[in-house]
Design a protein around this motif. Structure first.
Motif, PDB file in Angstrom:
ATOM      1  N   GLU A 135      -3.636   7.868  -3.509  1.00  0.00           N
ATOM      2  CA  GLU A 135      -3.120   7.587  -2.178  1.00  0.00           C
ATOM      3  C   GLU A 135      -3.788   6.348  -1.612  1.00  0.00           C
ATOM      4  OE1 GLU A 135      -3.651  11.011   0.229  1.00  0.00           O
ATOM      5  OE2 GLU A 135      -2.220  12.245  -0.894  1.00  0.00           O
ATOM      6  N   GLY A 136      -3.010   5.578  -0.788  1.00  0.00           N
ATOM      7  CA  GLY A 136      -3.546   4.380  -0.143  1.00  0.00           C
ATOM      8  C   GLY A 136      -3.958   3.325  -1.139  1.00  0.00           C
ATOM      9  N   ASP A 168      -3.003  -6.269  -1.271  1.00  0.00           N
ATOM     10  CA  ASP A 168      -1.850  -5.930  -0.440  1.00  0.00           C
ATOM     11  C   ASP A 168      -1.267  -7.203   0.182  1.00  0.00           C
ATOM     12  OD1 ASP A 168       0.018  -4.579   1.123  1.00  0.00           O
ATOM     13  OD2 ASP A 168      -1.419  -4.333   2.768  1.00  0.00           O
ATOM     14  N   SER A 196       1.441   5.516  -2.055  1.00  0.00           N
ATOM     15  CA  SER A 196       0.932   6.642  -2.851  1.00  0.00           C
ATOM     16  C   SER A 196       1.757   6.764  -4.120  1.00  0.00           C
ATOM     17  CB  SER A 196       1.005   7.949  -2.058  1.00  0.00           C
ATOM     18  OG  SER A 196       0.211   7.863  -0.886  1.00  0.00           O
ATOM     19  N   ILE A 255       0.854  -1.183   0.000  1.00  0.00           N
ATOM     20  CA  ILE A 255       0.000   0.000   0.000  1.00  0.00           C
ATOM     21  C   ILE A 255       0.892   1.236   0.000  1.00  0.00           C
ATOM     22  CG2 ILE A 255      -1.761   1.321   1.236  1.00  0.00           C
ATOM     23  CD1 ILE A 255      -2.804  -1.260   0.058  1.00  0.00           C
TER      24      ILE A 255
END
Length: 559
Positions: free
Chosen positions: A459-460, A535, A82, A80
């Motif tokens: 992001e994320g 992830d 950005s 995970i």
């Protein structure tokens, strides 16, 4: 002194007797040191031969031997993080406004009012040039325009005075009436006149304004007239008398016309009657042939023989269709001619700095010469190229950071995004125009500027290395983006692949399966995975060499 032998007489070796023959030479035995040295030489030879054989074998392995082992799988987990998509490049700065003043006609420079480097404002005089050619062209264009305007005003033919129409030409609506066509004769029959000759003996008794009695016997008319004009000509009669002309005018009661016999009687100063040499014939007071001053399709006609008309009555009306285009053309020609004359006394078209001025007072210039260039550098324009992957992220009004070679920073505003791309080298690029405020004048025309901006950001999100994403063909031959994910069992969405045509990727028996993925933003190192990988999933990156075991596997990427 010993005897000397010549070459011509070689000395014969003396024969040896058996007693003189030497014994047979004995075999020499090596010492221990010599034997040790020989052993060392043999060992060195064997070692060199072994090294050479090893090199040859290694080369054979590298070149000829097929190695079924690709090496050790190198994998990393999805993670995970950005990511940003950046666009970077360079562009050239130019003045937003540049204006070059050219000479429209040949002429002579009378004044030069600016020099390179001068700051000017719009409307400020720059120079003065005199051109006879331009003046003549303007006069010609004005005369042409005046002529056409006059024709336009005369598309309706009106009666110039009150009277009666005669000798009328017949027209039908739609007929094309030509310019200068004779349409009728207009006579003023409200008054008549007589031209009579009187003896010079009465020269002092007849004057302009004097009352005369007019008689027309045919209709038994008698009325007053007036002497309107006296012409001191020399009309000589057959009897040898000399006479002058007097024009007598009188009102028409409505029963008289031209060519009627009439006589006149005047009174002398003593009251005696004065008569002309002979009677005359009545004439219309005024006669005029009516002709058109313009031509065109006939709209209406009020022409009738013997019709009474009043001054200003419309007699004939024509369409302006034939003149409209001519007038438009003449207007453009006049406008251009006037602009050419004005340009010879030029003023600055924009605010800015004079970049160049080639004029010299007294010098000659030619039509088309570019003589003054002005640039307004308070606002600069920079054009950058954005490829088709990122052009969708650029919008009007966006702010983009720019920098020059010495670190100077500027902000550019997107003012135009081209809708048509320029194709080349496998992708299209789109010109994007930026405007940069240059209020301090630190940015010069022609300067190169670097730019960078973020087109998108996430992001994320799930990320993998870019080399983890492979392009393969599925069972139907369609291109698919896949990531080889480590699984103990086959995933439901894993693709069936022909591994014989896919070198450099792991097979299911190695624990890795090709899973279709949907990708998002990418940069040079990593790529966003929108779906297909989670992830922490271990994903195949490449094969790597096992240095400890001397493996020679190599990573092969498929793009």
């Amino acid at each position: 002194m010993p005897d000397l032998q010549t070459p011509e007489a070689p000395v014969k070796a003396p024969e040896q007797t058996p007693e003189q023959t030497p014994e047979k030479k004995k075999k020499r035995v090596r010492t221990a040191a010599e034997k040790k040295k020989l052993v060392k030489r043999i060992i060195a030879f064997v070692v060199a031969a072994a090294v050479l054989a090893g090199i040859i074998f290694g080369m054979w392995v590298l070149v000829f031997k097929e190695d079924d082992s690709l090496g050790i799988i190198y994998a990393e987990p999805a993670y995970i993080g950005s990511i940003q998509s950046m666009v970077e490049g360079s562009g050239n700065a130019n003045a937003k406004e540049t204006s070059t003043v050219t000479i429209p006609a040949n002429g002579t420079v009378q004044q030069v009012l600016v020099a390179p480097g001068d700051v000017v404002t719009a409307g400020q005089p720059l120079f003065a040039v005199y051109s006879q050619t331009a003046q003549d062209a303007l006069a010609t264009a004005q005369a042409q325009m005046d002529s056409l305007t006059d024709k336009l005003a005369n598309l309706t033919l009106t009666a110039p005075f009150s009277g009666k129409l005669m000798e009328v030409t017949e027209f039908q609506p739609g007929d094309n009436v030509g310019e200068g066509s004779t349409v009728a004769t207009l006579v003023n029959d409200t008054r008549l006149k007589l031209s009579l000759y009187f003896s010079y003996a009465y020269e002092n008794d007849i004057r302009v304004g004097q009352t005369a009695m007019v008689t027309v016997p045919a209709v038994m008319y008698t009325g007053e007239g007036v002497v309107e004009k006296i012409n001191k000509v020399s009309f000589i009669t057959p009897e040898g008398g000399i006479y002058f002309e007097a024009i007598i005018a009188f009102d028409n009661p409505g029963t008289l016309t031209a060519e009627m016999d009439a006589s006149v009687a005047l009174s002398a100063g003593d009251g005696s009657a004065i008569f002309p040499y002979e009677d005359g014939k009545t004439q219309y007071y005024e006669t005029r042939t009516l002709t058109t001053k313009a031509g065109g399709p006939l709209l209406s006609s009020n022409l009738l023989n013997y019709a009474n008309v009043h001054a200003g009555d419309a007699l004939l009306s024509m369409s302006s269709e034939a003149l409209d285009q001519q007038i438009l053309t003449a207007q453009e020609a006049l406008k251009e001619a006037q602009a050419n004359v004005d340009a010879l006394n030029a003023s600055a078209p924009i605010d800015g700095t004079v970049i160049s001025c080639t004029l010299v007072e007294g010098g000659e210039v030619k039509a088309g010469d570019a003589v003054v260039t002005i640039q307004n550098t308070t606002t600069m324009v920079v054009t950058i190229q954005v490829d088709d992957r990122n052009i969708g992220f650029v919008k009007l009004g966006d702010m983009i950071t720019l920098s020059n070679y010495n670190g100077g920073s500027y902000m550019g505003t997107v003012t135009n995004v081209a809708m048509q791309g320029e194709v080349g080298q496998g992708m299209s690029t789109y010109p994007v125009t930026l405007e940069v405020d240059n209020f301090d004048g630190s940015l010069y025309a022609g300067a190169w500027l670097d730019y960078s901006f973020v087109t998108s950001e996430s992001e994320g999100c799930v990320l993998v290395l870019t080399t983890a994403v492979k392009s393969v063909a599925d069972a139907e031959g369609n291109k698919q983006a896949v990531v080889f994910v480590q699984r103990e069992e086959r995933p439901d969405d894993a693709l069936e692949l022909d591994y014989s045509v896919l070198p450099g990727v792991p097979k299911p028996e190695e624990g890795y399966w090709p899973v279709p993925v949907v990708t998002g933003i990418s940069d040079a190192k990593q790529v966003e995975i929108i779906s297909g990988v989670e992830d922490g999933d271990m994903v195949f990156i490449n094969y790597t060499t096992d240095q400890m075991n001397g493996g020679m596997g190599g990573g092969i990427m498929i793009g």
